[in-house]
Design a protein around this motif. Structure first.
Motif, mmCIF file in Angstrom:
data_model
loop_
_atom_site.group_PDB
_atom_site.id
_atom_site.type_symbol
_atom_site.label_atom_id
_atom_site.label_comp_id
_atom_site.label_asym_id
_atom_site.label_seq_id
_atom_site.Cartn_x
_atom_site.Cartn_y
_atom_site.Cartn_z
ATOM 1 N N SER A 189 -13.569 9.167 -1.357
ATOM 2 C CA SER A 189 -12.724 8.051 -1.878
ATOM 3 C C SER A 189 -13.005 7.791 -3.182
ATOM 4 C CB SER A 189 -13.485 6.834 -0.966
ATOM 5 O OG SER A 189 -12.764 5.598 -1.493
ATOM 6 N N HIS A 190 -12.289 7.197 -3.935
ATOM 7 C CA HIS A 190 -12.313 6.726 -5.327
ATOM 8 C C HIS A 190 -11.799 5.192 -5.576
ATOM 9 C CE1 HIS A 190 -13.509 10.299 -7.267
ATOM 10 N NE2 HIS A 190 -12.266 11.034 -7.130
ATOM 11 N N TRP A 242 0.819 -1.132 0.035
ATOM 12 C CA TRP A 242 0.149 -0.087 -0.068
ATOM 13 C C TRP A 242 0.794 1.185 0.008
ATOM 14 C CZ3 TRP A 242 -5.076 -0.245 3.159
ATOM 15 C CH2 TRP A 242 -5.752 -1.482 3.029
ATOM 16 N N ALA A 243 0.322 2.376 -0.505
ATOM 17 C CA ALA A 243 1.047 3.462 -0.329
ATOM 18 C C ALA A 243 0.251 4.598 0.323
ATOM 19 C CB ALA A 243 1.194 4.176 -1.916
ATOM 20 N N VAL A 244 1.021 5.237 0.996
ATOM 21 C CA VAL A 244 0.491 6.129 2.171
ATOM 22 C C VAL A 244 1.228 7.371 1.997
ATOM 23 C CG1 VAL A 244 -0.359 6.489 4.446
ATOM 24 C CG2 VAL A 244 -0.237 4.199 3.577
ATOM 25 N N LEU A 245 0.519 8.465 1.895
ATOM 26 C CA LEU A 245 1.471 10.039 1.803
ATOM 27 C C LEU A 245 0.704 10.992 2.873
ATOM 28 C CD1 LEU A 245 0.578 9.059 -1.501
ATOM 29 C CD2 LEU A 245 2.043 10.702 -1.966
ATOM 30 N N ARG A 246 1.625 11.381 3.604
ATOM 31 C CA ARG A 246 1.156 12.242 4.818
ATOM 32 C C ARG A 246 2.397 12.957 5.245
ATOM 33 N NH1 ARG A 246 -1.324 10.069 9.179
ATOM 34 N NH2 ARG A 246 0.057 11.701 10.475
ATOM 35 N N LYS A 247 2.429 13.439 6.460
ATOM 36 C CA LYS A 247 3.432 14.171 7.372
ATOM 37 C C LYS A 247 3.980 12.904 7.959
ATOM 38 C CE LYS A 247 2.084 18.843 7.787
ATOM 39 N NZ LYS A 247 3.741 19.331 6.773
ATOM 40 N N PRO A 261 -1.843 18.262 10.043
ATOM 41 C CA PRO A 261 -0.587 17.368 10.136
ATOM 42 C C PRO A 261 -1.193 15.691 10.355
ATOM 43 C CG PRO A 261 -0.720 18.324 12.175
ATOM 44 C CD PRO A 261 -1.469 19.184 11.124
ATOM 45 N N HIS A 262 -2.605 15.562 10.536
ATOM 46 C CA HIS A 262 -3.160 14.283 10.692
ATOM 47 C C HIS A 262 -3.719 13.557 9.349
ATOM 48 C CE1 HIS A 262 -2.315 15.117 14.794
ATOM 49 N NE2 HIS A 262 -3.395 16.215 14.974
ATOM 50 N N CYS A 263 -3.681 14.636 8.403
ATOM 51 C CA CYS A 263 -4.340 14.119 6.950
ATOM 52 C C CYS A 263 -3.466 13.314 6.259
ATOM 53 C CB CYS A 263 -4.782 15.503 6.348
ATOM 54 S SG CYS A 263 -6.143 16.516 6.836
ATOM 55 N N GLU A 264 -4.213 12.415 5.228
ATOM 56 C CA GLU A 264 -3.248 11.777 4.559
ATOM 57 C C GLU A 264 -4.108 11.130 3.589
ATOM 58 O OE1 GLU A 264 -2.315 8.264 7.167
ATOM 59 O OE2 GLU A 264 -4.002 7.148 6.487
ATOM 60 N N ILE A 265 -3.412 10.805 2.522
ATOM 61 C CA ILE A 265 -3.996 9.888 1.227
ATOM 62 C C ILE A 265 -3.440 8.671 0.965
ATOM 63 C CG2 ILE A 265 -4.633 9.881 -1.197
ATOM 64 C CD1 ILE A 265 -4.107 12.962 -1.099
ATOM 65 N N PHE A 266 -4.181 7.502 0.833
ATOM 66 C CA PHE A 266 -3.765 6.375 0.684
ATOM 67 C C PHE A 266 -4.281 5.628 -0.619
ATOM 68 C CE2 PHE A 266 -6.934 4.623 3.952
ATOM 69 C CZ PHE A 266 -7.326 3.641 3.151
ATOM 70 N N VAL A 324 -7.947 0.842 -3.949
ATOM 71 C CA VAL A 324 -9.072 1.788 -3.026
ATOM 72 C C VAL A 324 -8.141 3.086 -2.391
ATOM 73 C CG1 VAL A 324 -11.017 1.666 -1.586
ATOM 74 C CG2 VAL A 324 -10.504 -0.375 -2.520
ATOM 75 N N CYS A 325 -8.761 4.058 -2.975
ATOM 76 C CA CYS A 325 -8.180 5.297 -2.657
ATOM 77 C C CYS A 325 -8.986 5.997 -1.617
ATOM 78 C CB CYS A 325 -7.966 6.264 -3.699
ATOM 79 S SG CYS A 325 -7.196 7.861 -3.264
ATOM 80 N N ASN A 326 -8.313 6.468 -0.303
ATOM 81 C CA ASN A 326 -9.144 7.159 0.715
ATOM 82 C C ASN A 326 -8.330 8.267 1.146
ATOM 83 O OD1 ASN A 326 -11.271 7.455 2.328
ATOM 84 N ND2 ASN A 326 -10.201 6.590 4.234
ATOM 85 N N VAL A 327 -9.096 9.428 1.096
ATOM 86 C CA VAL A 327 -8.577 10.902 1.209
ATOM 87 C C VAL A 327 -9.062 11.004 2.821
ATOM 88 C CG1 VAL A 327 -8.484 13.388 0.856
ATOM 89 C CG2 VAL A 327 -9.174 11.562 -1.018
ATOM 90 N N HIS A 328 -8.003 10.918 3.535
ATOM 91 C CA HIS A 328 -8.515 10.822 5.178
ATOM 92 C C HIS A 328 -8.109 12.170 5.615
ATOM 93 C CE1 HIS A 328 -7.800 8.403 9.195
ATOM 94 N NE2 HIS A 328 -8.796 9.485 9.184
ATOM 95 N N GLY A 329 -9.182 12.913 5.759
ATOM 96 C CA GLY A 329 -9.018 14.329 6.374
ATOM 97 C C GLY A 329 -9.172 14.040 7.906
ATOM 98 N N ARG A 330 -8.264 14.462 8.864
ATOM 99 C CA ARG A 330 -8.423 14.271 10.208
ATOM 100 C C ARG A 330 -7.836 15.567 10.799
ATOM 101 N NH1 ARG A 330 -8.787 9.902 13.709
ATOM 102 N NH2 ARG A 330 -7.410 10.154 15.585
#
Length: 474
Positions: free
Chosen positions: A337-338, A258-263, A361-366, A392-398
């Motif tokens: 999500s897409h 899986w690929a995860v992009l975030r801080k 700083p808690h947001c990510e896209i995976f 399955v892409c999730n834009v995780h706003g947090r």
């Protein structure tokens, strides 16, 4: 005697006859909770802190009898009704405002039949409960990536996890269910008995009744599995994702990346100066021989100049808890999500752009890689139709405070809008927020009409409507 003002499913409030409330309370093994009582706030609290709803009554169920009585009470009085399992759903559909909450979160039994490789699971169990019991016998099934997620909600939406490329979606490993239907009947559903209901429950969410027991097929695994993380700086993310896109096409079904992009969180294998900077991390999992797994994931270590890595054998249960610190309850969460059949340059470049402008700083896209065994069943084999999805892409706003809502939601919606041309148009129903009822048909595609027909058969009055709702055909 206790009187209660409560909302009906038509939105109107009525005052319940006190004798009816007392009769319900007297017949329960569990508790009937009213606002202000001990346990009420715990029952109405869910994982996503953006959800703050107050039901008029809570039936805290201790067993199937309590579930049946609660459903009969809701149907008889036409009440607005929600059902809580693990309480982890992003849309907060576990809780309704002013109505009746049927709380299953105390029903957490997981019983393993190690000889038959079968798990019997109650609807309040979490992934952590499931993993603890199944791994005692060296068994597992594809079931999410966060130990606090509820088994019931995840399964009813389709479900996927680290084992999905090898063993399919969660629903592909569901053997049977016991259900209390809207008319109060107890029925068993599988491929032979009530097959239409079983078809609908494999992806159709909580629209058709309350599942009181899940029966899963189990597979040998662990306890040790090869897992790991490899992190690169954001400046190398576009190149790394393009290499990943090609690499993923050659992977065996035993390997998932899986690929995860975030801080960067303060991971011990990353230098302190990297903490808090934007990164791309590749999460590695191999479900087979350890050395074969090391060979399979070796290219991931060479997508660029890594900031750090940690690859090794660890207990499967530990890996299932790896991301728990990033998903603790109490924060405000908003997702978009897409589904993607492929990761082209447009999707990659847009993703990198948005990670460079994180609102928190808690947001990510995976990008959760599935494919493999998830693609083999036909789209009409179950309610879940998205057998073309590779990611399955999730834009995780947090974020932490209401003041951040607007900025965070606009960021998530912008990414969703700008990547839509590269996506399939489908969506995983468990990732839909409460403001996305217009996407329910996209979640089911060609299966939606059949689901609406089955909804008419099992819930013609749409009692179970506090969900990503499938309306019964007229």
């Amino acid at each position: 005697m206790t009187t209660v003002s409560i909302r009906r499913s038509d939105g109107k409030s009525v005052t319940m006859d006190s004798s009816a409330v007392e009769t319900l309370k007297a017949g329960l093994r569990g508790q009937l909770l009213f606002p202000g009582e001990d346990g009420y706030d715990k029952a109405r609290t869910v994982w996503n802190a953006m959800i703050d709803r107050r039901p008029a009554l809570v039936v805290n169920c201790a067993g199937v009898s309590d579930i049946k009585q609660a459903v009969d009470f809701a149907r008889t009085h036409g009440l607005l009704t929600s059902v809580k399992g693990g309480g982890h759903n992003i849309a907060g559909s576990a809780v309704c405002d002013g109505g009746l909450l049927i709380d299953l979160s105390g029903m957490r039994s997981v019983r393993i039949d190690p000889g038959a490789h079968v798990a019997h699971v109650e609807p309040g169990a979490t992934l952590g409960d499931f993993d603890a019991e199944s791994q005692a016998f060296g068994l597992a099934t594809p079931l999410g990536i966060n130990s606090t997620t509820g088994v019931a909600g995840l399964t009813l939406g389709g479900g996927f996890g680290w084992l999905s490329r090898k063993h399919g979606m969660t629903i592909d490993n569901l053997l049977a269910v016991d259900v209390i239907t809207t008319d109060g009947r107890f029925v068993r559903a599988n491929g032979r008995e009530n097959a239409d209901l079983f078809w609908a429950l494999r992806g159709g969410g909580g629209n058709f009744g309350i599942v009181t027991r899940f029966e899963f097929r189990l597979h040998p695994l662990g306890p040790g599995v090869l897992t790991g993380l490899v992190a690169y700086p954001l400046k190398e993310a576009a190149s790394a994702l393009k290499q990943y896109h090609q690499f993923a096409k050659e992977l065996s079904d035993e390997t998932s990346v899986w690929a995860v992009l975030r801080k960067a969180p303060p991971l011990p294998f990353l230098p302190p100066e990297v903490h808090g900077t934007e990164i791309i991390a590749f999460a590695l999992f191999h479900a087979g021989d350890t050395e074969a797994g090391r060979n399979a994931v070796e290219p991931v270590r060479h997508f660029g100049k890594a900031l750090g890595e940690f690859i090794g054998v660890q207990p499967y249960r530990s890996w299932q808890q790896t991301f728990d610190p990033l998903l603790v309850p109490g924060a405000r969460n908003y997702w978009k999500s897409h589904n993607f059949a492929d990761l082209g340059d447009g999707a990659i470049e847009t993703t990198v752009k948005y990670i460079g402008n994180l609102p928190s700083p808690h947001c990510e896209i995976f990008f959760g890689q599935i494919g493999g065994a998830t693609k083999r069943p036909s789209p009409d084999s179950a309610a879940y139709p998205h057998r073309d999805a590779m990611y399955v892409c999730n834009v995780h706003g947090r974020w932490d405070t209401p003041a951040e809502d607007r900025k965070g939601m606009e960021w998530a919606r912008g990414f969703f809008r700008d990547t839509a041309p590269y996506a399939t148009g489908g969506v995983y129903v468990n990732f839909l927020t409460e403001d996305e009822s217009d996407r329910v048909k996209a979640a089911y595609g060609p299966n939606y009409h059949k689901l609406a027909e089955i909804k008419k058969k099992y819930d013609p009055q749409n009692l179970f409507r506090v969900n990503q709702n499938i309306r019964p055909v007229l």
